[in-house]
Write a protein that holds these residues in place. Structure first.
Motif, PDB file in Angstrom:
ATOM      1  N   PRO A 280      -3.805  13.114   9.731  1.00 37.50           N
ATOM      2  CA  PRO A 280      -3.305  14.225   8.970  1.00 37.50           C
ATOM      3  C   PRO A 280      -2.200  14.009   8.040  1.00 37.50           C
ATOM      4  CG  PRO A 280      -2.251  14.573  11.169  1.00 37.50           C
ATOM      5  CD  PRO A 280      -2.931  13.241  11.011  1.00 37.50           C
ATOM      6  N   PHE A 281      -2.500  14.471   6.771  1.00 38.39           N
ATOM      7  CA  PHE A 281      -1.365  14.671   5.787  1.00 38.39           C
ATOM      8  C   PHE A 281      -0.108  15.606   6.116  1.00 38.39           C
ATOM      9  CE2 PHE A 281      -5.380  13.654   3.051  1.00 38.39           C
ATOM     10  CZ  PHE A 281      -4.993  12.467   2.839  1.00 38.39           C
ATOM     11  N   ASP A 282       0.792  14.844   5.749  1.00 40.88           N
ATOM     12  CA  ASP A 282       2.387  15.938   5.911  1.00 40.88           C
ATOM     13  C   ASP A 282       2.201  17.128   5.054  1.00 40.88           C
ATOM     14  OD1 ASP A 282       3.230  14.285   7.928  1.00 40.88           O
ATOM     15  OD2 ASP A 282       4.249  12.802   6.355  1.00 40.88           O
ATOM     16  N   TRP A 283       2.899  18.191   5.646  1.00 42.31           N
ATOM     17  CA  TRP A 283       3.276  19.188   4.622  1.00 42.31           C
ATOM     18  C   TRP A 283       4.669  18.825   3.955  1.00 42.31           C
ATOM     19  CZ3 TRP A 283       1.059  24.752   5.635  1.00 42.31           C
ATOM     20  CH2 TRP A 283      -0.291  24.650   6.070  1.00 42.31           C
ATOM     21  N   ASP A 284       4.694  18.857   2.623  1.00 35.41           N
ATOM     22  CA  ASP A 284       5.985  18.479   2.212  1.00 35.41           C
ATOM     23  C   ASP A 284       6.628  19.758   1.458  1.00 35.41           C
ATOM     24  OD1 ASP A 284       5.347  15.872   2.787  1.00 35.41           O
ATOM     25  OD2 ASP A 284       5.055  15.439   0.812  1.00 35.41           O
ATOM     26  N   PHE A 285       7.862  19.794   1.472  1.00 31.56           N
ATOM     27  CA  PHE A 285       8.637  20.978   0.995  1.00 31.56           C
ATOM     28  C   PHE A 285      10.029  20.471   0.220  1.00 31.56           C
ATOM     29  CE2 PHE A 285       6.325  22.668   4.549  1.00 31.56           C
ATOM     30  CZ  PHE A 285       5.701  23.975   4.278  1.00 31.56           C
ATOM     31  N   LEU A 286      10.374  21.244  -0.661  1.00 33.49           N
ATOM     32  CA  LEU A 286      11.674  20.848  -1.231  1.00 33.49           C
ATOM     33  C   LEU A 286      12.728  22.113  -0.901  1.00 33.49           C
ATOM     34  CD1 LEU A 286      10.636  19.796  -4.682  1.00 33.49           C
ATOM     35  CD2 LEU A 286      11.501  18.274  -3.089  1.00 33.49           C
ATOM     36  N   ALA A 287      13.642  21.633  -0.151  1.00 39.54           N
ATOM     37  CA  ALA A 287      14.578  22.685   0.426  1.00 39.54           C
ATOM     38  C   ALA A 287      15.974  22.155   0.065  1.00 39.54           C
ATOM     39  CB  ALA A 287      14.510  22.686   1.914  1.00 39.54           C
ATOM     40  N   ASP A 288      16.525  22.937  -0.889  1.00 42.86           N
ATOM     41  CA  ASP A 288      17.961  22.541  -1.334  1.00 42.86           C
ATOM     42  C   ASP A 288      17.897  21.154  -1.996  1.00 42.86           C
ATOM     43  OD1 ASP A 288      18.989  25.098  -0.540  1.00 42.86           O
ATOM     44  OD2 ASP A 288      19.542  24.381   1.547  1.00 42.86           O
ATOM     45  N   GLY A 289      16.833  20.822  -2.812  1.00 40.95           N
ATOM     46  CA  GLY A 289      16.728  19.420  -3.349  1.00 40.95           C
ATOM     47  C   GLY A 289      16.442  18.477  -2.345  1.00 40.95           C
ATOM     48  N   GLU A 290      16.244  18.657  -1.194  1.00 40.25           N
ATOM     49  CA  GLU A 290      15.915  17.719  -0.112  1.00 40.25           C
ATOM     50  C   GLU A 290      14.380  17.657   0.134  1.00 40.25           C
ATOM     51  OE1 GLU A 290      17.661  15.279   0.870  1.00 40.25           O
ATOM     52  OE2 GLU A 290      19.295  15.654  -0.238  1.00 40.25           O
ATOM     53  N   LEU A 291      13.811  16.835   0.364  1.00 34.42           N
ATOM     54  CA  LEU A 291      12.246  16.765   1.020  1.00 34.42           C
ATOM     55  C   LEU A 291      12.198  16.724   2.403  1.00 34.42           C
ATOM     56  CD1 LEU A 291       9.290  16.181   0.131  1.00 34.42           C
ATOM     57  CD2 LEU A 291       9.738  13.785   0.446  1.00 34.42           C
ATOM     58  N   VAL A 292      11.562  17.747   2.818  1.00 36.83           N
ATOM     59  CA  VAL A 292      11.332  17.999   4.314  1.00 36.83           C
ATOM     60  C   VAL A 292       9.842  17.977   4.275  1.00 36.83           C
ATOM     61  CG1 VAL A 292      11.490  19.730   6.088  1.00 36.83           C
ATOM     62  CG2 VAL A 292      13.364  19.635   4.218  1.00 36.83           C
ATOM     63  N   LYS A 293       9.597  17.001   5.407  1.00 37.98           N
ATOM     64  CA  LYS A 293       8.081  16.709   5.937  1.00 37.98           C
ATOM     65  C   LYS A 293       8.057  17.546   7.184  1.00 37.98           C
ATOM     66  CE  LYS A 293       7.436  12.474   3.281  1.00 37.98           C
ATOM     67  NZ  LYS A 293       6.106  12.933   2.840  1.00 37.98           N
ATOM     68  N   THR A 294       6.956  18.029   7.328  1.00 40.94           N
ATOM     69  CA  THR A 294       6.549  18.596   8.711  1.00 40.94           C
ATOM     70  C   THR A 294       5.049  18.519   8.953  1.00 40.94           C
ATOM     71  OG1 THR A 294       6.975  20.510  10.208  1.00 40.94           O
ATOM     72  CG2 THR A 294       6.492  21.030   7.858  1.00 40.94           C
ATOM     73  N   GLN A 295       4.532  19.116  10.081  1.00 41.62           N
ATOM     74  CA  GLN A 295       2.938  19.224  10.501  1.00 41.62           C
ATOM     75  C   GLN A 295       2.941  20.704  10.998  1.00 41.62           C
ATOM     76  OE1 GLN A 295       0.288  17.324  10.229  1.00 41.62           O
ATOM     77  NE2 GLN A 295       1.570  15.278   9.645  1.00 41.62           N
ATOM     78  N   VAL A 296       1.824  21.196  10.671  1.00 41.84           N
ATOM     79  CA  VAL A 296       1.593  22.507  11.105  1.00 41.84           C
ATOM     80  C   VAL A 296       0.445  22.529  12.106  1.00 41.84           C
ATOM     81  CG1 VAL A 296       1.021  24.794  10.299  1.00 41.84           C
ATOM     82  CG2 VAL A 296       2.484  23.537   8.961  1.00 41.84           C
ATOM     83  N   PRO A 297       0.280  23.222  13.393  1.00 39.12           N
ATOM     84  CA  PRO A 297      -0.610  23.122  14.144  1.00 39.12           C
ATOM     85  C   PRO A 297      -2.060  23.828  13.517  1.00 39.12           C
ATOM     86  CG  PRO A 297       0.848  24.689  14.893  1.00 39.12           C
ATOM     87  CD  PRO A 297       1.461  23.873  13.816  1.00 39.12           C
ATOM     88  N   GLY A 298      -3.166  23.467  13.928  1.00 36.60           N
ATOM     89  CA  GLY A 298      -4.455  24.040  13.658  1.00 36.60           C
ATOM     90  C   GLY A 298      -5.535  23.855  14.377  1.00 36.60           C
ATOM     91  N   ARG A 299      -6.475  24.759  14.377  1.00 33.43           N
ATOM     92  CA  ARG A 299      -7.866  24.363  15.140  1.00 33.43           C
ATOM     93  C   ARG A 299      -8.965  23.784  14.363  1.00 33.43           C
ATOM     94  NH1 ARG A 299     -10.538  28.280  17.080  1.00 33.43           N
ATOM     95  NH2 ARG A 299      -9.757  29.796  15.645  1.00 33.43           N
ATOM     96  N   ILE A 300      -8.621  24.103  12.769  1.00 32.56           N
ATOM     97  CA  ILE A 300      -9.709  23.752  11.886  1.00 32.56           C
ATOM     98  C   ILE A 300      -9.089  22.346  10.878  1.00 32.56           C
ATOM     99  CG2 ILE A 300     -11.158  24.173   9.797  1.00 32.56           C
ATOM    100  CD1 ILE A 300     -11.742  25.513  12.390  1.00 32.56           C
ATOM    101  N   ALA A 301      -9.685  21.130  11.023  1.00 35.26           N
ATOM    102  CA  ALA A 301      -9.132  19.916  10.532  1.00 35.26           C
ATOM    103  C   ALA A 301     -10.309  19.679   9.622  1.00 35.26           C
ATOM    104  CB  ALA A 301      -8.889  18.815  11.198  1.00 35.26           C
TER     105      ALA A 301
END
Length: 308
Positions: free
Chosen positions: A200-221
């Motif tokens: 799965p691809f990471d979910w990327d966010f920019l928080a206060d200029g910093e890159l944050v990567k996370t995964q979000v659970p889900g039943r559909i892929a």
């Protein structure tokens, strides 16, 4: 041995990935090409191509020699352009590999304008998200999104893809809207995974200029960008999608943008091609046209754009 001619034959065989197809395009007997490569390998004292009944592959020495041949032949062609009638005019066949969604939604609807501008240029377009071998598959260039990995290719950035975190009103009515990145662990996401690796691809966010990567659970892929958006529209979960794909849905209220204070990180859009190829007029005009095409898309242009 005519070294320049031998280089041309070698490069054509690699581009066609076949002695037979190369012979047809050069108008020569297959046996003549086989003899040329044998003589070239004997002269260089190394094996350039590994040949079986089903596969043709470059050896490490062959890959290095091919890259140098391309540069030499391009330099020769460039030197001759000013002395030939109609020199520098794009002609022949240009083979381009495009990401499926970008190719169909952004490039294909406007390809008639490019074809009309360059009537002596034939186009072969493939649409895929797989990792292609440009040299082995005879592809002139490939459009790719994300950081470049293959150092054997040249990457020319032609755009910047912006993304948005969003969900359908139906989903938000049932589950509420996340107020922070941390809230996403309590929600359902549409999992977009790589068809090549299965990851799965990471979910990327920019928080206060910093890159944050996370995964979000889900039943559909899904492994397709259009399928990703289609699932989100049906209220199956939150997604991160390319903004160019969902701009209309956002404007019509079919999707709602979320977490505006921590937007997804943009990704470079690059045109990849073997070293030395940009001297070819057919590739140069396509690169220029593509850059202009993406410049007209607020969610894909090189310059920073509003996320609204």
């Amino acid at each position: 041995m005519d070294k320049l001619r031998a280089m041309q034959v070698f490069v054509r065989i690699v581009e066609a990935n076949s002695f037979t197809r190369a012979a047809e395009t050069l108008g020569l007997p297959r046996a003549a090409l086989t003899a040329t490569i044998k003589n070239l390998e004997a002269y260089l004292g190394t094996t350039l191509l590994q040949r079986t009944t089903r596969k043709l592959a470059l050896t490490p020495d062959g890959a290095d020699y091919h890259a140098q041949c391309v540069q030499i032949l391009d330099a020769v062609a460039l030197a001759e352009q000013g002395f030939r009638a109609g020199a520098g005019k794009p002609r022949g066949t240009l083979r381009v590999d495009l990401p499926d969604a970008v190719g169909r939604h952004v490039v294909l609807p406007h390809i008639a304008a490019f074809a009309e501008a360059w009537p002596e240029l034939a186009l072969t377009l493939s649409f895929s998200d797989r990792l292609v071998d440009l040299t082995q598959e005879g592809i002139d260039c490939a459009l790719r999104v994300g950081d470049l990995q293959d150092s054997s290719l040249v990457g020319r950035q032609v755009g910047s893809m912006r993304f948005v975190t969003c969900a359908a009103p139906a989903y938000l009515d049932r589950h509420g809207a996340p107020q922070s990145i941390g809230d996403l662990r309590h929600h359902q996401g549409i999992v977009h995974f790589s068809g090549r690796t299965g990851r799965p691809f990471d979910w990327d966010f920019l928080a206060d200029g910093e890159l944050v990567k996370t995964q979000v659970p889900g039943r559909i892929a899904v492994d397709n960008a259009d399928a990703n958006v289609a699932c989100a529209l049906q209220g199956l979960g939150i997604t991160q999608a390319a903004r160019y794909q969902v701009r209309g849905h956002l404007e019509r209220g079919e999707l709602v943008a979320l977490l505006a204070d921590t937007p997804p990180a943009p990704m470079p859009v690059s045109l990849l091609y073997p070293r030395g190829r940009m001297a070819a007029p057919k590739l140069r005009v396509f690169a220029e046209w593509l850059t202009e095409r993406l410049a007209g898309e607020p969610d894909l242009c090189l310059a920073p754009a509003s996320t609204q």
